[in-house]
Design an enzyme around this catalytic site. Structure first.
Site, PDB file in Angstrom:
ATOM      1  N   ILE A 277       0.229  -1.031   0.186  1.00 51.87           N
ATOM      2  CA  ILE A 277      -0.085  -0.638   0.198  1.00 51.87           C
ATOM      3  C   ILE A 277       0.744   1.165  -0.239  1.00 51.87           C
ATOM      4  O   ILE A 277       0.573   2.372  -0.575  1.00 51.87           O
ATOM      5  CB  ILE A 277      -0.837  -0.043   1.619  1.00 51.87           C
ATOM      6  N   GLY A 278       2.213   1.067   1.091  1.00 50.24           N
ATOM      7  CA  GLY A 278       2.861   2.337   0.925  1.00 50.24           C
ATOM      8  C   GLY A 278       3.691   1.881   2.101  1.00 50.24           C
ATOM      9  O   GLY A 278       4.509   1.121   2.399  1.00 50.24           O
TER      10      GLY A 278
ATOM     11  N   TYR B 286       9.660   4.412   9.103  1.00 54.51           N
ATOM     12  CA  TYR B 286      10.798   2.926   8.811  1.00 54.51           C
ATOM     13  C   TYR B 286      10.160   2.009   8.449  1.00 54.51           C
ATOM     14  O   TYR B 286      10.800   0.644   8.340  1.00 54.51           O
ATOM     15  CB  TYR B 286      10.636   3.263  10.675  1.00 54.51           C
TER      16      TYR B 286
ATOM     17  N   LYS C  92       2.023  -3.528   9.286  1.00 48.77           N
ATOM     18  CA  LYS C  92       3.178  -2.264   9.204  1.00 48.77           C
ATOM     19  C   LYS C  92       4.751  -3.253   9.384  1.00 48.77           C
ATOM     20  O   LYS C  92       4.579  -4.105  10.674  1.00 48.77           O
ATOM     21  CB  LYS C  92       3.032  -1.068  10.032  1.00 48.77           C
TER      22      LYS C  92
ATOM     23  N   ASP D  78       1.400  14.222  14.726  1.00 54.65           N
ATOM     24  CA  ASP D  78       1.780  14.056  13.533  1.00 54.65           C
ATOM     25  C   ASP D  78      -0.073  14.082  12.245  1.00 54.65           C
ATOM     26  O   ASP D  78      -0.244  13.068  11.623  1.00 54.65           O
ATOM     27  CB  ASP D  78       2.496  13.178  12.979  1.00 54.65           C
TER      28      ASP D  78
END
Length: 353
Positions: A17-18, A22, A40, A144
Site C-alpha cells: 500500500i505504501g 521506518y 506495517k 502528526d
C-alpha cells in the site's frame, strides 16, 4: 509487549500500500477465514535503543486505543531472524484523505460540504479519546495529524492512524517540546520550539480541514524558514465560497496563533455536531452521491456484489468440504464393519454346464 499466537505463515500478502520512515504497509489476508488486514513491516535492525523504545511505545499505544474512529490494532509478529516487526491492524478500504484530496485536485472538483463536516466531527471524537486521561497513561498527543494519516473505511467513516510520533503526557499540565510532525501541519509553538500541548493537535486539525476544502494546505512556502514565518503570522486565504461561512469560522478558530485562543474539543464538538445531524445511512448515501462520480459509484456497487459472491462461494466451498469429510467417514466405517468377499485370481470361475 503481549504474547501473540499469530505467525507469518497464517497470512498471505496481497499488495503493498505504501511506505514511511521506518515501515512498509501491506494489505494481507488471513488464510483461516480470508479476513483482510494491513500490516506495517518495521525493520528495527539499524535502530538505536531510543528508536526501539519509541517503536514499542507505538505498539503499546495502539493496544490502548479502542475507539470506532481510530484504526484498530489486532496483533503483532516479531521475526527475529530478519529483525522485522509486523504490526497487524484494521484494513481501511476507503484509502486516506490524502488520496481523496489528490483525486479531487486532479478532477478539479471540491469535496462535498457535508462530508467535510462528518470528517471534522469524527476526527474530533478520535482526538477526544486520545487526549483523555487513562489509568496509568494520561493524555496522548498525536503530533502528526495530516490527511495521509486519516483513513476511511468502506462506509466512509474516519479512522485516525499512524501514531508513530505520538507522545504521552503523564500529568495534566505536562507540555511537550520536540520538533516533530509534517511541516505544513505544524503549529506555531512547534516551529518556535516552545512548549505545546493538545491545542497543537487542534491547529493541525484546522490545517487538515482547510485542505479538505481548498485542496491545498493553508500555509505553503518554498522552504521551511519561510513556512515558519507564515505559520507564525497566521494569515491564510478564505476557503472556497462553495463552503459555508460556519466552516470558515471554525477553521479560523482552530488556526489562532495563540493556543489559549483555540477552542477546546468539547466546545468544537458542540458546534460541529449541529452540522452532522443526518443518520449514518443517509449521510453515506448523500456523500456517495456527491463525492464520487457515476463510474465510481458503479465500481463501488460492483465491489459490493463481488464481495457478496465471494462470501457465497466461500460458504459453498465450506459445505462441500464438510460433505466430502462426511462421505469419507461413512466409507471408512463401511469398510471397517462389513466383510467383503473377494475371489482369488487363481480361483476358477463358475460356469453353466
Amino acid at each position: 509487549m503481549p504474547k501473540t499466537t499469530a505467525k507469518l505463515e497464517d497470512f498471505e500478502v496481497l499488495v503493498t500500500i505504501g511506505s514511511g520512515t521506518y515501515g512498509t504497509c501491506k494489505k494481507i489476508r488471513r488464510k483461516a477465514d480470508s479476513k483482510v488486514f494491513v500490516w506495517k513491516e518495521v525493520d528495527y535492525h539499524g535502530m538505536t535503543e531510543k528508536e526501539k523504545q519509541l517503536l514499542v511505545q507505538e505498539v503499546n499505544l495502539l493496544r490502548e486505543l479502542r475507539h470506532p474512529n481510530i484504526v484498530r490494532y489486532h496483533d503483532r509478529i516479531i521475526d527475529r531472524t530478519h529483525s522485522t516487526l509486523f504490526i497487524i491492524m484494521e484494513y481501511c478500504e476507503g484509502g486516506s484523505l490524502a488520496d481523496l484530496i489528490a483525486r479531487k485536485r486532479k478532477e478539479k472538483t471540491y469535496i462535498e460540504d457535508a462530508f467535510v463536516w462528518q470528517v471534522f466531527h469524527q476526527i474530533l471524537l478520535a482526538l477526544e479519546d486520545c487526549h483523555r486521561k487513562r489509568e496509568g497513561v494520561h493524555k496522548i498527543l498525536h503530533r502528526d495529524l495530516k490527511p495521509a494519516n486519516v483513513f476511511l473505511d468502506k462506509d466512509l467513516n474516519v479512522k485516525l492512524g499512524d501514531f508513530g510520533l505520538a507522545r504521552i503526557l503523564h500529568h495534566n499540565f505536562s507540555l511537550a517540546k520536540t520538533f516533530v510532525g509534517s511541516p505544513y501541519y505544524m503549529s506555531p509553538e512547534q516551529f518556535t520550539e516552545e512548549l505545546y500541548d493538545e491545542k497543537s493537535d487542534l491547529w493541525s486539525l484546522g490545517c487538515l480541514v482547510y485542505e479538505l476544502c481548498a485542496l491545498s494546505p493553508p500555509f505553503t512556502a518554498p522552504n521551511q524558514r519561510v513556512l515558519a514565518t507564515r505559520v507564525r503570522d497566521g494569515q491564510f486565504r478564505r476557503i472556497p465560497h462553495t463552503f459555508s461561512s460556519e466552516l470558515q469560522s471554525v477553521i479560523a478558530d482552530l488556526l489562532q496563533t495563540k493556543p489559549s485562543r483555540r477552542p477546546s474539543i468539547r466546545e468544537l464538538l458542540e458546534s460541529v455536531s449541529q452540522h452532522t445531524t443526518l443518520s449514518p445511512t443517509v449521510q453515506r448515501q448523500t456523500i456517495l452521491a456527491n463525492l464520487t462520480g457515476k463510474c465510481e459509484r458503479k465500481l463501488i456497487q460492483r465491489e459490493d456484489i463481488v464481495r457478496e459472491k465471494e462470501k457465497a462461494l466461500a460458504e459453498r466451498e465450506r459445505r462441500l468440504i464438510a460433505r466430502e469429510k462426511a462421505l469419507a467417514e461413512k466409507e471408512r466405517l463401511f469398510h471397517k464393519d462389513t466383510h467383503v468377499y473377494r475371489r482369488s485370481p487363481l480361483e476358477p470361475m463358475e460356469t453353466n454346464s
